[in-house]
Write a protein that holds these residues in place. Structure first.
Motif, PDB file in Angstrom:
ATOM      1  N   GLN A  29      -2.309  -5.682   0.158  1.00 31.06           N
ATOM      2  CA  GLN A  29      -2.367  -6.276   1.490  1.00 31.06           C
ATOM      3  C   GLN A  29      -1.499  -5.511   2.480  1.00 31.06           C
ATOM      4  O   GLN A  29      -1.824  -5.447   3.656  1.00 31.06           O
ATOM      5  CB  GLN A  29      -1.984  -7.750   1.442  1.00 31.06           C
ATOM      6  N   ALA A  30      -0.438  -4.902   1.993  1.00 33.20           N
ATOM      7  CA  ALA A  30       0.389  -4.077   2.879  1.00 33.20           C
ATOM      8  C   ALA A  30      -0.404  -2.891   3.419  1.00 33.20           C
ATOM      9  O   ALA A  30      -0.180  -2.439   4.529  1.00 33.20           O
ATOM     10  CB  ALA A  30       1.636  -3.587   2.152  1.00 33.20           C
ATOM     11  N   TYR A  31      -1.355  -2.414   2.617  1.00 34.02           N
ATOM     12  CA  TYR A  31      -2.211  -1.303   3.059  1.00 34.02           C
ATOM     13  C   TYR A  31      -3.517  -1.794   3.690  1.00 34.02           C
ATOM     14  O   TYR A  31      -4.470  -1.046   3.808  1.00 34.02           O
ATOM     15  CB  TYR A  31      -2.508  -0.370   1.886  1.00 34.02           C
ATOM     16  N   ILE A  50       1.264 -14.249   1.679  1.00 31.75           N
ATOM     17  CA  ILE A  50       1.378 -12.932   2.307  1.00 31.75           C
ATOM     18  C   ILE A  50       0.638 -12.926   3.645  1.00 31.75           C
ATOM     19  O   ILE A  50       1.168 -12.488   4.661  1.00 31.75           O
ATOM     20  CB  ILE A  50       0.820 -11.830   1.385  1.00 31.75           C
ATOM     21  N   TYR A  51      -0.578 -13.431   3.638  1.00 36.66           N
ATOM     22  CA  TYR A  51      -1.410 -13.423   4.842  1.00 36.66           C
ATOM     23  C   TYR A  51      -0.803 -14.273   5.960  1.00 36.66           C
ATOM     24  O   TYR A  51      -0.788 -13.878   7.115  1.00 36.66           O
ATOM     25  CB  TYR A  51      -2.816 -13.916   4.508  1.00 36.66           C
ATOM     26  N   TRP A  59       1.705  -5.229   8.530  1.00 38.02           N
ATOM     27  CA  TRP A  59       0.521  -4.828   7.775  1.00 38.02           C
ATOM     28  C   TRP A  59       0.223  -3.359   8.017  1.00 38.02           C
ATOM     29  O   TRP A  59       0.280  -2.867   9.130  1.00 38.02           O
ATOM     30  CB  TRP A  59      -0.678  -5.662   8.158  1.00 38.02           C
ATOM     31  N   GLY A  60      -0.121  -2.665   6.953  1.00 39.15           N
ATOM     32  CA  GLY A  60      -0.411  -1.240   7.039  1.00 39.15           C
ATOM     33  C   GLY A  60       0.826  -0.401   6.818  1.00 39.15           C
ATOM     34  O   GLY A  60       0.754   0.813   6.758  1.00 39.15           O
ATOM     35  N   ALA A  67      10.869  -4.301   3.965  1.00 43.30           N
ATOM     36  CA  ALA A  67      12.001  -4.684   4.817  1.00 43.30           C
ATOM     37  C   ALA A  67      11.934  -6.176   5.144  1.00 43.30           C
ATOM     38  O   ALA A  67      12.956  -6.873   5.119  1.00 43.30           O
ATOM     39  CB  ALA A  67      12.014  -3.855   6.099  1.00 43.30           C
ATOM     40  N   TRP A  68      10.748  -6.687   5.449  1.00 44.41           N
ATOM     41  CA  TRP A  68      10.589  -8.103   5.757  1.00 44.41           C
ATOM     42  C   TRP A  68      10.955  -8.949   4.537  1.00 44.41           C
ATOM     43  O   TRP A  68      11.659  -9.961   4.652  1.00 44.41           O
ATOM     44  CB  TRP A  68       9.166  -8.420   6.210  1.00 44.41           C
ATOM     45  N   ILE A  69      10.478  -8.544   3.357  1.00 44.88           N
ATOM     46  CA  ILE A  69      10.776  -9.294   2.133  1.00 44.88           C
ATOM     47  C   ILE A  69      12.281  -9.340   1.895  1.00 44.88           C
ATOM     48  O   ILE A  69      12.835 -10.390   1.589  1.00 44.88           O
ATOM     49  CB  ILE A  69      10.036  -8.682   0.923  1.00 44.88           C
TER      50      ILE A  69
END
Length: 86
Positions: A29-31, A50-51, A59-60, A67-69
């Motif tokens: 999902q990050a990609y 995640i969404y 995202w991407g 960093a957010w996590i």
């Protein structure tokens, strides 16, 4: 694997493993891969989290998701809340 995530628009994951924290789902999902999964164990909840929770600006960019996590985990620790390890 990173190049494959970048080229793909879909992340298909049919499993019967009892996922509780699927790192592959987070990376996909990050990609910006659209997940196609079975509704088994906690996989669906992980993907919804995640969404819905990770800001779209991340995202991407797996680096921004990481960093957010880390920021989110630190904030929960400071509040004395349960923090899962990833």
């Amino acid at each position: 694997l990173v190049d494959e995530y970048k080229k793909s628009g879909v992340w298909a994951y049919s499993t019967h493993f009892g996922e509780i924290n699927c790192i592959s789902a987070i990376k996909a999902q990050a990609y910006k891969c659209e997940p196609v999964v079975v509704n088994y164990a906690a996989l669906k909840e992980i993907l919804k989290y995640i969404y819905n929770e990770i800001p779209a600006a991340c995202w991407g960019s797996p680096e921004e998701v990481d960093a957010w996590i880390k920021t989110h985990r630190k904030s929960r620790e400071e509040k004395g809340l349960n923090v899962e390890t990833t």
